[in-house]
Design a protein around this motif. Sequence first.
Motif, PDB file in Angstrom:
ATOM      1  N   ASP A 146       0.838  -1.193   0.000  1.00 39.18           N
ATOM      2  CA  ASP A 146       0.000   0.000   0.000  1.00 39.18           C
ATOM      3  C   ASP A 146       0.878   1.250   0.000  1.00 39.18           C
ATOM      4  OD1 ASP A 146      -2.732  -1.109   0.176  1.00 39.18           O
ATOM      5  OD2 ASP A 146      -1.942  -1.998   2.010  1.00 39.18           O
ATOM      6  N   GLU A 203       0.749   4.024  -2.921  1.00 45.13           N
ATOM      7  CA  GLU A 203       0.342   5.393  -2.627  1.00 45.13           C
ATOM      8  C   GLU A 203       1.423   6.420  -2.943  1.00 45.13           C
ATOM      9  OE1 GLU A 203      -2.703   6.268  -1.617  1.00 45.13           O
ATOM     10  OE2 GLU A 203      -3.396   4.198  -1.388  1.00 45.13           O
ATOM     11  N   THR A 238      -6.141  -1.905  -2.811  1.00 48.48           N
ATOM     12  CA  THR A 238      -6.871  -1.429  -3.990  1.00 48.48           C
ATOM     13  C   THR A 238      -6.793  -2.461  -5.113  1.00 48.48           C
ATOM     14  OG1 THR A 238      -4.870  -0.235  -4.521  1.00 48.48           O
ATOM     15  CG2 THR A 238      -6.657   1.042  -3.583  1.00 48.48           C
ATOM     16  N   TYR A 273      -4.191   2.593  -8.680  1.00 50.67           N
ATOM     17  CA  TYR A 273      -4.045   1.852  -7.429  1.00 50.67           C
ATOM     18  C   TYR A 273      -3.781   2.709  -6.200  1.00 50.67           C
ATOM     19  CZ  TYR A 273      -4.133  -2.044 -10.595  1.00 50.67           C
ATOM     20  OH  TYR A 273      -4.512  -2.915 -11.572  1.00 50.67           O
ATOM     21  N   THR A 274      -3.844   4.028  -6.321  1.00 49.38           N
ATOM     22  CA  THR A 274      -3.852   4.825  -5.099  1.00 49.38           C
ATOM     23  C   THR A 274      -5.293   4.824  -4.602  1.00 49.38           C
ATOM     24  OG1 THR A 274      -4.324   6.855  -6.302  1.00 49.38           O
ATOM     25  CG2 THR A 274      -2.009   6.373  -5.892  1.00 49.38           C
ATOM     26  N   THR A 275      -5.461   4.989  -3.288  1.00 48.32           N
ATOM     27  CA  THR A 275      -6.807   4.990  -2.713  1.00 48.32           C
ATOM     28  C   THR A 275      -7.642   6.085  -3.361  1.00 48.32           C
ATOM     29  OG1 THR A 275      -5.767   4.301  -0.681  1.00 48.32           O
ATOM     30  CG2 THR A 275      -8.035   5.015  -0.518  1.00 48.32           C
ATOM     31  N   GLU A 276      -7.044   7.276  -3.499  1.00 48.53           N
ATOM     32  CA  GLU A 276      -7.743   8.426  -4.098  1.00 48.53           C
ATOM     33  C   GLU A 276      -8.315   8.070  -5.465  1.00 48.53           C
ATOM     34  OE1 GLU A 276      -8.572  11.446  -3.044  1.00 48.53           O
ATOM     35  OE2 GLU A 276      -7.713  10.756  -1.126  1.00 48.53           O
ATOM     36  N   ILE A 282     -11.110   5.364  -5.515  1.00 53.31           N
ATOM     37  CA  ILE A 282     -12.405   5.888  -5.095  1.00 53.31           C
ATOM     38  C   ILE A 282     -13.003   6.764  -6.189  1.00 53.31           C
ATOM     39  CG2 ILE A 282     -13.506   7.469  -3.462  1.00 53.31           C
ATOM     40  CD1 ILE A 282     -11.459   6.265  -1.395  1.00 53.31           C
ATOM     41  N   ARG A 340      -7.244   0.294   6.090  1.00 55.36           N
ATOM     42  CA  ARG A 340      -7.444   0.934   4.802  1.00 55.36           C
ATOM     43  C   ARG A 340      -8.828   0.672   4.209  1.00 55.36           C
ATOM     44  NH1 ARG A 340      -2.289   1.620   3.527  1.00 55.36           N
ATOM     45  NH2 ARG A 340      -1.991   3.620   2.509  1.00 55.36           N
ATOM     46  N   THR A 369     -11.359   3.028   5.477  1.00 57.43           N
ATOM     47  CA  THR A 369     -11.268   4.345   4.844  1.00 57.43           C
ATOM     48  C   THR A 369     -11.995   4.336   3.508  1.00 57.43           C
ATOM     49  OG1 THR A 369      -9.064   4.406   5.772  1.00 57.43           O
ATOM     50  CG2 THR A 369      -9.628   6.169   4.257  1.00 57.43           C
ATOM     51  N   ILE A 370     -11.799   3.259   2.747  1.00 55.23           N
ATOM     52  CA  ILE A 370     -12.421   3.199   1.423  1.00 55.23           C
ATOM     53  C   ILE A 370     -13.947   3.174   1.549  1.00 55.23           C
ATOM     54  CG2 ILE A 370     -12.700   1.742  -0.636  1.00 55.23           C
ATOM     55  CD1 ILE A 370      -9.718   1.130  -0.468  1.00 55.23           C
TER      56      ILE A 370
END
Lengths: 308, 281, 269
Positions: free
Chosen positions: A230, A234, A273, A291-294, A297, B243, B246-247
Amino acid sequence: MRIQCEHLSYTYNAGSPFAVNALRDVSLTIEEGEFFGILGHTGSGKSTFVQHLNGLLRLPSSLKKYKPKKPKKGETPPPAPVLRVGDYDLTDKKTDFRALRKKVGMVFQYPEYQLFAETVEKDVAFGLKNFLQKGEKLSEEEIKSAVSDALSIVGLDGREMAVRSPFDLSGGQKRRVAIAGVIVTKPEILILDEPAAGLDPLGKREVMELLHNIHGDWCKTVLIVSHDMDEIAENCTRAAVFSEGTVAMCAPPAELFKNAEALLSLGLDIPLTAKLVLALKERGIDVDCDYTTEDFIAKVLALKGGRA
Amino acid sequence: MHAIEFRNVDFAYSEEGQRDFRIRQLNFTVEEGEFVAVLGHNGSGKSTLARLTNGILIPDGGEIRVFDTLLTEKHLFDVRKDVGVVFQNPDNQTVASIVEDDVAFGAENVALPREEIGRRIDFALHAVGMEEYRHATVARLSGGQKQRIAIAGVLALKPRVMILDESTAMLDPRGRREIIDVVLRLNKEEKITVVLITHFMEEALLADRAVVMNRGEIVMEGTPAEIFERHEELLTYNLTLPRIGTICKRLREGGMSVTDTLDIASLADEIASNLKGGNAS
Amino acid sequence: MKEVSFGQFYPVDSFIHRMDPRLKLVFLIGFIVAIFVANSFYGLAACAGVLILIIAFSRVPVLKILRAVKGILFLVIFTAAINILFHTGDHVYWQWKIFCVTRGGIIFSAYLILRLVLLVVCSSMLTYTTTPVSLTDGIESLLTPLKWIRFPVHALALIMSIALRFIPILMDETERIKNAQKARGADFESGGPVKRIRAFIPILVPLLLSAFRRAEELGDAMDARCYGGKKRTKYKKLRFTWRDLVGFLTLALLITGVALLRVYVGDIV
């Protein structure tokens, strides 16, 4: 400074029954300005590789006593290794390795365990004083201000911290002091071995944030060795996967984790992710993210928006 | 019967400034067969909890009972036989250089007969899946393997409770998985009560119950899902959501109807049903 | 991971490995007596012969043994040189100022080298074929009579075992700290003695702190495993077997042999 490495091999305990081939014909180029990740299991060769970059481990040809071997008849000699960091040729005995070390900072695992001085200021100044050229001098004031700058970039209050004993600080603070002790000389390349290991979640996040603060103006290139997928997904611009002494893969995270099967087959983990992307794919949904959380989403929400 | 019971426990470190907390009137219970995760940032007092439970630290006031045995000087060894503690650093827990000699150490200390010690070693090494390494040198093992040997060394005493005091903190992901697998198996198959002290939020998801500590106090208690639902509160204790939490949260903020699931497959299901227009809000 | 050559157990199963550590300890002491009683090449040859037999039966590779010798190479050369150059006597081959090379000197240093090598090889054979734990068990058992005078025999044995366990860890750690300080520009190779000693402070302080931290955690881990009770048993019971009888007879034979040689053949020199 650019790191250029070709055909690098390294054997521990060479010539003894305990010889271990830690690196086998590794070729890897890291450009100036990258935030580069190095992945792999314990013993995959990643630590051996990074220790070459500031001359803690040396190529045989860079040692004083080195005598080139004559190749045996009928044998093609292996290709000569190339290892360049900026203008420094690390295969050459004439290279000034101390000068190189000033340019390539290295933060080891659990760096807080190498603190030794009575005050934070003295500890951070250690590297600064060591790397002075012959005849070069720094005034008390200059040292104080350099130390204070280094402390503030790692998120500590320079003036308040300077006089304290490093042993009275919390774990997270100690680690930041140790990092300050390396970056105080403003190395162009900063290498960190598991910078967030052993910290609690908040400490981890703070360390990664401070590395982003350092990356750029302070240290042009940052290399992190990490187990945490992760963390790589990130933060990194590119990452290399080491496996059994070779570079198995090298790509930006977006490409790297697309190839999840390959990583899993090496026994490595993939980021959350990537796991979600795989699970969604099984359910007939393609999420094309980096593959970043941002981004994950954003892309998932965009899919929803598209269908609404 | 409670496996562990703290009743109004007070404790302060004697050295000035050694820790920035003290434990006041702490009440805490663990039921037999339970798997409890204890969460907290570094220096929140969670390791102190482990050291109090088996009498390495002595409380200033209150009572600590382990399976109804009151922890006193007189019963110290009875309690320690019942409560095994595995510590953080895999290198600092082995007294002997050879695996079987180290596993035998605890059993020797309680003066078991030789044959029984042999059986205990068999049992303990089997339980952690390290039978083949019986005669191996500890120094040559990986971090995860060393930590499994440390668990085996504790198991040789046949404890009914096992406390893992950040035993996964220094391991790589592979080692961490090895330890968690072993611990889950011990809990399910050997019915050993487990207290897992950790700051990996993901590990806490596996527990029956989670407890959050802050400055020597227990500030949150509930199932992992319940704890992670209160994410704002978690942040104030310097902890983060796993994590996946959070998602979930962010997707919900973006207008998706997802619950606070902590499981990848069910989150994927929920996202899928959202996108396929089923029950989008 | 670095390999520590001297004093490390070599894990194979052999006749010698299975011997009782007490016997091996007694054997080592007896062997040392024998090499000092032996005052002729025949005597030392007998000792060497026995040692070669031990090596052959131990299945420890010769290379490993040579490494142990390599460790004392400097000492051997140094003592040999001193003895060759300063030994006075007849048959002078070469002389310059106070230095002279005599037949006696050469023979004397040859003896010395042989004895040193035999000594080192025999003691490393002990550590190669005996785990640190059984070695300390052996010492503990041999020292048991001292319990009568309230000597903490077990504690001593445990301290030795733990020391053996932690030496490689601390050596690794030293290397790591040294590298970390080198990366911060520390220089351990140049300057006068004072500067060099000062240069080691950045290694020593973290190393000591780490050793204390480890000791504390180890202490807790030992407590947690019920250390410190009144009664204690031992998993590994030492038992004399036929192997040990063979070993004991060999030793008896060797000592008698070299003693007889000394009496009847005398000093060859």
